[in-house]
Design a protein around this motif. Structure first.
Motif, PDB file in Angstrom:
ATOM      1  N   GLY A 102       0.794  -1.124  -0.036  1.00  7.39           N
ATOM      2  CA  GLY A 102       0.466   0.452   0.027  1.00  7.39           C
ATOM      3  C   GLY A 102       1.257   1.428   0.283  1.00  7.39           C
ATOM      4  N   TYR A 103       1.966   1.095   0.781  1.00  3.21           N
ATOM      5  CA  TYR A 103       2.698   2.422   0.658  1.00  3.21           C
ATOM      6  C   TYR A 103       3.098   2.952  -0.253  1.00  3.21           C
ATOM      7  CZ  TYR A 103       6.485   6.229   1.909  1.00  3.21           C
ATOM      8  OH  TYR A 103       7.272   6.413   2.524  1.00  3.21           O
ATOM      9  N   ALA A 104       3.578   1.484  -1.348  1.00  3.62           N
ATOM     10  CA  ALA A 104       4.684   1.675  -2.504  1.00  3.62           C
ATOM     11  C   ALA A 104       3.264   2.273  -4.101  1.00  3.62           C
ATOM     12  CB  ALA A 104       4.730   0.084  -3.003  1.00  3.62           C
ATOM     13  N   VAL A 105       2.652   1.676  -3.448  1.00  9.22           N
ATOM     14  CA  VAL A 105       1.564   2.417  -4.149  1.00  9.22           C
ATOM     15  C   VAL A 105       1.233   3.683  -4.105  1.00  9.22           C
ATOM     16  CG1 VAL A 105      -0.676   1.767  -5.228  1.00  9.22           C
ATOM     17  CG2 VAL A 105       0.586   0.275  -5.329  1.00  9.22           C
ATOM     18  N   SER A 138      16.769   6.875   4.698  1.00  9.18           N
ATOM     19  CA  SER A 138      16.329   5.976   3.381  1.00  9.18           C
ATOM     20  C   SER A 138      14.828   5.948   3.350  1.00  9.18           C
ATOM     21  CB  SER A 138      16.703   4.910   3.402  1.00  9.18           C
ATOM     22  OG  SER A 138      16.892   3.330   4.605  1.00  9.18           O
ATOM     23  N   PRO A 139      14.566   5.169   2.202  1.00 13.94           N
ATOM     24  CA  PRO A 139      12.884   5.138   1.788  1.00 13.94           C
ATOM     25  C   PRO A 139      12.223   4.204   3.402  1.00 13.94           C
ATOM     26  CG  PRO A 139      13.350   5.327  -0.390  1.00 13.94           C
ATOM     27  CD  PRO A 139      15.055   5.805   0.743  1.00 13.94           C
ATOM     28  N   PHE A 140      12.532   3.114   3.379  1.00 15.58           N
ATOM     29  CA  PHE A 140      12.487   1.697   4.362  1.00 15.58           C
ATOM     30  C   PHE A 140      12.467   3.054   5.649  1.00 15.58           C
ATOM     31  CE2 PHE A 140      13.537  -1.075   1.132  1.00 15.58           C
ATOM     32  CZ  PHE A 140      12.622  -1.811   1.348  1.00 15.58           C
ATOM     33  N   GLY A 141      13.670   4.444   6.271  1.00 13.26           N
ATOM     34  CA  GLY A 141      13.514   4.124   7.408  1.00 13.26           C
ATOM     35  C   GLY A 141      12.542   5.426   7.243  1.00 13.26           C
ATOM     36  N   THR A 142      12.427   6.082   6.309  1.00 14.86           N
ATOM     37  CA  THR A 142      11.266   6.699   5.913  1.00 14.86           C
ATOM     38  C   THR A 142      10.356   6.071   6.732  1.00 14.86           C
ATOM     39  OG1 THR A 142      12.199   8.828   5.503  1.00 14.86           O
ATOM     40  CG2 THR A 142       9.852   8.453   4.959  1.00 14.86           C
ATOM     41  N   GLN A 165      -2.043  -0.891 -11.897  1.00 25.45           N
ATOM     42  CA  GLN A 165      -2.657  -2.498 -12.344  1.00 25.45           C
ATOM     43  C   GLN A 165      -2.815  -3.190 -10.608  1.00 25.45           C
ATOM     44  OE1 GLN A 165      -1.142  -0.452 -14.294  1.00 25.45           O
ATOM     45  NE2 GLN A 165      -2.342   0.216 -16.005  1.00 25.45           N
ATOM     46  N   LEU A 166      -0.940  -2.645 -10.634  1.00 27.23           N
ATOM     47  CA  LEU A 166      -0.660  -3.764  -9.801  1.00 27.23           C
ATOM     48  C   LEU A 166      -2.080  -3.922  -8.475  1.00 27.23           C
ATOM     49  CD1 LEU A 166       0.779  -5.745  -7.723  1.00 27.23           C
ATOM     50  CD2 LEU A 166       1.424  -3.775  -7.053  1.00 27.23           C
ATOM     51  N   MET A 167      -2.933  -3.134  -8.019  1.00 31.75           N
ATOM     52  CA  MET A 167      -4.253  -2.432  -7.463  1.00 31.75           C
ATOM     53  C   MET A 167      -4.774  -3.650  -7.957  1.00 31.75           C
ATOM     54  SD  MET A 167      -2.398  -1.618  -4.783  1.00 31.75           S
ATOM     55  CE  MET A 167      -4.005  -1.163  -3.949  1.00 31.75           C
ATOM     56  N   LEU A 171      -4.812  -0.831   3.095  1.00 28.71           N
ATOM     57  CA  LEU A 171      -3.820   0.632   3.951  1.00 28.71           C
ATOM     58  C   LEU A 171      -3.457   1.872   2.830  1.00 28.71           C
ATOM     59  CD1 LEU A 171      -1.952  -2.663   5.715  1.00 28.71           C
ATOM     60  CD2 LEU A 171      -3.305  -0.339   6.329  1.00 28.71           C
ATOM     61  N   LYS A 172      -3.800   1.026   1.631  1.00 29.06           N
ATOM     62  CA  LYS A 172      -2.930   2.458   0.223  1.00 29.06           C
ATOM     63  C   LYS A 172      -4.034   3.670   1.078  1.00 29.06           C
ATOM     64  CE  LYS A 172      -3.331   4.424  -3.696  1.00 29.06           C
ATOM     65  NZ  LYS A 172      -4.703   4.724  -4.776  1.00 29.06           N
TER      66      LYS A 172
END
Length: 303
Positions: free
Chosen positions: A119-122, A205-209, A132-134, A184-185
């Motif tokens: 959800g965060y990535a999208v 980093s993106p993961f840290g954020t 299209q993934l969703m 969650l998206k």
């Protein structure tokens, strides 16, 4: 010097004789007596409808005989808790409880993690095919369980996962993750992008954020997703009946079926077990209920 205290009631002028008092103006959105009575009456009625099946199940669980459900009026005169004692002492209830908690908590942890990252990535990243993934995730919910059992059994058999908890955890995640990812998206869309930018400025980093800034703010949405994953795993029947062969690994849903045979059904023990099953679900609901309302409403406000 003497001071006098003016009573507040004296400051309000009394209406002149022969005049009618000014009618109180109702504020916008304020309900009148009739509206309030109808609202509360509807809420009471809805509460009774929701609680009636639970109360009836608890009542039937007190009947000492398996045929008492046919004559429920007679249960009140011979109510007993012996059914609960039998279930706890002479059945595999605690094995069922252990298996159910392993599957449910495993589904919750893995499912929420996958759904949150998806959800965060999208929500934040614009990669090729993100829309299209969703829709693909949503499409997976259109397939009936019946047509998936045989191919999934063959796949897990080749992987050596039949009669293991991992098979149920994976299956439950495939059911719960798509909905949780959509939920969650929508919740991540309500969190300002400036928070991500502030995290990058601070060197995250993106993961840290994601883990240090976004997840704490998304706690209500995570609570809703966790509760959905949990109850999905607890209530799943079809795959658990097919994939679990050892009776010591039965979950609650499979264990309840042991009370029903071809020629007999022990409804009193089944009712008592169902009441006991509701205890861990209620406890989990109590842990996350503070965030449920916020998460359910906020996730649908945007995107």
């Amino acid at each position: 010097m003497s001071t006098t205290t003016l009573d507040k009631t004296d400051a309000v002028p009394a209406p002149a004789p022969g005049t009618t008092p000014r009618r109180r103006v109702r504020r916008r959105g304020e309900r009148g007596p009739l509206g309030a009575a109808l609202l509360h009456g509807g809420l009471v009625l809805a509460s009774l409808v929701a609680l009636a099946p639970v109360a009836w199940l608890c009542y039937l669980s007190l009947g000492p005989d398996k045929e008492d459900y046919l004559h429920p009026a007679g249960i009140a005169g011979k109510a007993t808790f012996s059914n609960y004692g039998y279930v706890l002492q002479h059945t595999g209830f605690f094995d069922w409880f252990k298996s159910t908690m392993i599957v449910a908590l495993g589904t919750t942890l893995i499912g929420v993690f996958v759904a949150a990252t998806t959800g965060y990535a999208v929500s934040r990243m614009r990669f090729p095919g993100y829309k299209q993934l969703m829709w693909v995730l949503l499409l997976t919910q259109a397939f009936p369980i019946a047509i998936l059992i045989v191919p999934m059994y063959e796949i897990f058999s080749d992987l050596g996962l039949i009669d293991t908890y991992w098979s149920l955890i994976i299956i439950n995640c495939t059911t719960a993750v798509p909905y949780s990812a959509w939920l969650l998206k929508g919740y991540f869309d309500t969190i300002p992008f400036e928070i991500d930018e502030a995290g990058r400025v601070d060197g995250l980093s993106p993961f840290g954020t994601f883990f240090r800034l976004i997840l704490p703010l998304a706690r209500p949405g995570l609570a809703v997703a966790a509760f959905y994953n949990f109850i999905t795993a607890v209530g799943e029947v079809a795959f658990a009946t097919t994939f679990l062969l050892d009776d010591s690994k039965y979950t609650f849903a499979v264990g309840l079926q042991t009370y029903v045979s071809e020629h007999d059904a022990q409804w009193n023990y089944m009712a008592a077990t169902a009441v006991l099953i509701a205890i861990p679900v209620t406890a989990f609901f109590y842990l996350v209920q503070k965030n449920l309302v916020t998460g359910l409403t906020a996730g649908g406000t945007k995107g």
